[in-house]
Design a protein around this motif. Structure first.
Motif, short mmCIF file in Angstrom:
data_model
loop_
_atom_site.label_atom_id
_atom_site.label_comp_id
_atom_site.label_asym_id
_atom_site.label_seq_id
_atom_site.Cartn_x
_atom_site.Cartn_y
_atom_site.Cartn_z
N LEU A 1 0.91 -1.07 -0.04
CA LEU A 1 0.04 -0.11 0.22
C LEU A 1 0.79 1.19 -0.01
CD1 LEU A 1 -2.71 -1.03 2.53
CD2 LEU A 1 -2.88 -1.09 0.00
N GLN A 2 0.45 2.21 -0.80
CA GLN A 2 1.21 3.43 -0.63
C GLN A 2 0.67 4.43 0.42
OE1 GLN A 2 3.30 4.04 -2.93
NE2 GLN A 2 3.07 2.18 -4.13
N PRO A 3 1.51 5.20 1.16
CA PRO A 3 2.85 5.42 0.58
C PRO A 3 3.88 4.56 0.95
CG PRO A 3 2.61 7.07 2.37
CD PRO A 3 1.24 6.18 1.91
N LEU A 4 4.96 4.10 0.42
CA LEU A 4 5.99 2.76 0.77
C LEU A 4 6.70 3.55 2.11
CD1 LEU A 4 7.13 1.53 -2.63
CD2 LEU A 4 5.28 0.62 -0.91
N ALA A 5 6.94 2.72 2.97
CA ALA A 5 7.96 3.30 3.88
C ALA A 5 8.78 1.71 4.37
CB ALA A 5 6.98 3.54 5.16
N ALA A 6 9.74 1.91 4.29
CA ALA A 6 10.83 0.73 4.58
C ALA A 6 10.23 0.13 5.98
CB ALA A 6 12.47 1.02 4.46
N SER A 7 10.06 -1.12 6.00
CA SER A 7 9.74 -2.02 7.26
C SER A 7 9.66 -3.42 7.13
CB SER A 7 8.39 -1.33 7.99
OG SER A 7 7.17 -1.34 6.99
N VAL A 8 9.35 -4.06 8.36
CA VAL A 8 9.12 -5.45 8.13
C VAL A 8 7.53 -5.37 8.28
CG1 VAL A 8 8.97 -7.41 9.50
CG2 VAL A 8 11.09 -6.13 9.42
N VAL A 9 6.75 -6.19 7.51
CA VAL A 9 5.36 -6.43 7.22
C VAL A 9 5.14 -7.77 8.08
CG1 VAL A 9 3.33 -6.46 5.92
CG2 VAL A 9 5.28 -4.94 5.07
N PRO A 10 4.31 -7.74 9.16
CA PRO A 10 4.34 -9.07 10.20
C PRO A 10 3.19 -10.04 9.16
CG PRO A 10 4.14 -7.15 11.55
CD PRO A 10 3.87 -6.53 9.98
N LEU A 11 3.53 -10.99 8.82
CA LEU A 11 2.50 -12.03 8.04
C LEU A 11 2.57 -13.25 9.01
CD1 LEU A 11 0.90 -13.05 5.59
CD2 LEU A 11 2.89 -13.72 4.59
N ARG A 12 1.30 -13.59 9.40
CA ARG A 12 1.43 -14.71 10.31
C ARG A 12 0.36 -15.60 10.11
NH1 ARG A 12 2.25 -10.10 13.79
NH2 ARG A 12 4.46 -10.17 14.57
N VAL A 13 0.52 -16.94 10.48
CA VAL A 13 -0.70 -17.77 10.47
C VAL A 13 -1.35 -17.82 11.69
CG1 VAL A 13 -1.15 -20.24 9.97
CG2 VAL A 13 0.73 -19.27 8.65
N LYS A 14 -2.68 -17.48 11.61
CA LYS A 14 -3.39 -17.63 12.88
C LYS A 14 -3.95 -18.84 13.13
CE LYS A 14 -7.29 -15.07 15.02
NZ LYS A 14 -8.43 -13.96 14.48
N GLN A 15 -4.34 -19.56 12.09
CA GLN A 15 -4.90 -21.04 12.25
C GLN A 15 -4.52 -21.64 10.81
OE1 GLN A 15 -8.77 -21.90 14.31
NE2 GLN A 15 -9.29 -22.32 12.10
N ALA A 16 -4.34 -22.79 10.82
CA ALA A 16 -4.06 -23.78 9.51
C ALA A 16 -4.43 -25.20 9.80
CB ALA A 16 -2.67 -23.61 9.22
N LYS A 17 -5.47 -25.58 8.94
CA LYS A 17 -5.82 -27.16 8.97
C LYS A 17 -5.93 -27.87 7.69
CE LYS A 17 -8.07 -26.72 13.40
NZ LYS A 17 -9.52 -27.13 14.19
N GLU A 18 -5.77 -29.02 7.52
CA GLU A 18 -5.99 -29.86 6.49
C GLU A 18 -7.06 -30.95 6.53
OE1 GLU A 18 -2.97 -32.53 3.43
OE2 GLU A 18 -2.65 -32.92 5.43
N LEU A 19 -7.73 -31.17 5.71
CA LEU A 19 -8.97 -32.01 5.73
C LEU A 19 -8.27 -33.26 5.15
CD1 LEU A 19 -11.47 -32.92 6.03
CD2 LEU A 19 -12.02 -32.22 3.68
N LYS A 20 -8.16 -34.38 6.09
CA LYS A 20 -7.75 -35.76 5.83
C LYS A 20 -8.88 -36.78 6.01
CE LYS A 20 -3.00 -35.65 7.14
NZ LYS A 20 -2.43 -36.25 5.72
N SER A 21 -8.80 -38.03 5.49
CA SER A 21 -10.01 -38.81 5.63
C SER A 21 -10.34 -38.98 7.17
CB SER A 21 -9.52 -40.41 5.29
OG SER A 21 -8.42 -40.87 5.63
N GLN A 22 -9.45 -38.93 8.13
CA GLN A 22 -10.04 -39.15 9.48
C GLN A 22 -10.65 -37.58 9.87
OE1 GLN A 22 -7.11 -39.21 7.97
NE2 GLN A 22 -5.27 -39.62 9.34
N GLY A 23 -10.53 -36.47 9.10
CA GLY A 23 -11.03 -35.20 9.81
C GLY A 23 -10.18 -33.95 9.69
N MET A 24 -10.19 -33.16 10.36
CA MET A 24 -9.48 -31.69 10.17
C MET A 24 -8.22 -32.05 11.18
SD MET A 24 -10.76 -29.93 8.05
CE MET A 24 -10.08 -28.33 7.96
N THR A 25 -7.04 -31.63 10.57
CA THR A 25 -6.05 -31.85 11.23
C THR A 25 -5.15 -30.46 11.36
OG1 THR A 25 -5.74 -34.16 10.71
CG2 THR A 25 -3.58 -33.24 11.64
#
Length: 178
Positions: free
Chosen positions: A142-166
């Motif tokens: 997003l403008q205006p650009l300002a040099a910085s670290v941009v936090p990108l985080r995984v809040k929740q992650a699940k995979e659907l397998k035959s036995q359910g969500m893992t």
């Protein structure tokens, strides 16, 4: 032209380290463990259109889809379609979404991307982790650009397998505006 003028002034006034103008987003891939999934920079990315691919571990596993919640500093970058013709903010990789309406949905609320992408029915053949990329999403600065670290985080992650969500563990690299 402006950049050349700035560089010339820096040289004329004895500054040995002129700073180049900011160009956009930069992402450094993480080093995942053998059991971790990873967000990896797609080679077609540009500083204004950073595409990240979700890659499962090469562990012989398989699944029917994933659900993720990713957070991002919404004052510095935003989620955007990978391709301008995409109706959702994510592209499918290894999953077979079948015919008709796919089980693929995304939403963004206050810098949080919520996504689900699933094959239809557990009677289908699960996608092997060895097939590589399961999905891609895109970020733009997003403008205006300002040099910085941009936090990108995984809040929740699940995979659907035959036995359910893992729950799955995803390695995330460093996202910066440079």
């Amino acid at each position: 032209m402006f950049t050349l003028a700035c560089l010339a002034m820096a040289v004329a006034f004895g500054c040995s380290d002129p700073k180049p103008p900011l160009s956009g987003l930069s992402y450094t891939d993480p080093t995942p463990t053998q059991s971790q999934w990873v967000l990896k920079k797609n080679p077609t990315s540009t500083p204004d259109h950073l595409i990240l691919d979700l890659i499962p571990p090469s562990d012989g596993g398989a699944g029917f889809g994933v659900g993720l919640n990713l957070t991002l500093d919404a004052s510095k970058a935003t989620f955007t379609p990978v391709d301008s013709s995409d109706s959702e903010l994510v592209q499918c990789g290894a999953y077979d979404l079948g015919s008709g309406t796919p089980f693929l949905k995304t939403a963004v609320v206050e810098g949080e991307l919520m996504l689900g992408i699933y094959q239809k029915g557990l009677s289908t053949t699960p996608a092997s982790h060895d097939q590589g990329r399961v999905l891609s999403f895109c970020l733009k600065p997003l403008q205006p650009l300002a040099a910085s670290v941009v936090p990108l985080r995984v809040k929740q992650a699940k995979e659907l397998k035959s036995q359910g969500m893992t729950a799955i563990n995803i390695a995330v690299g460093t996202l910066e505006i440079k």
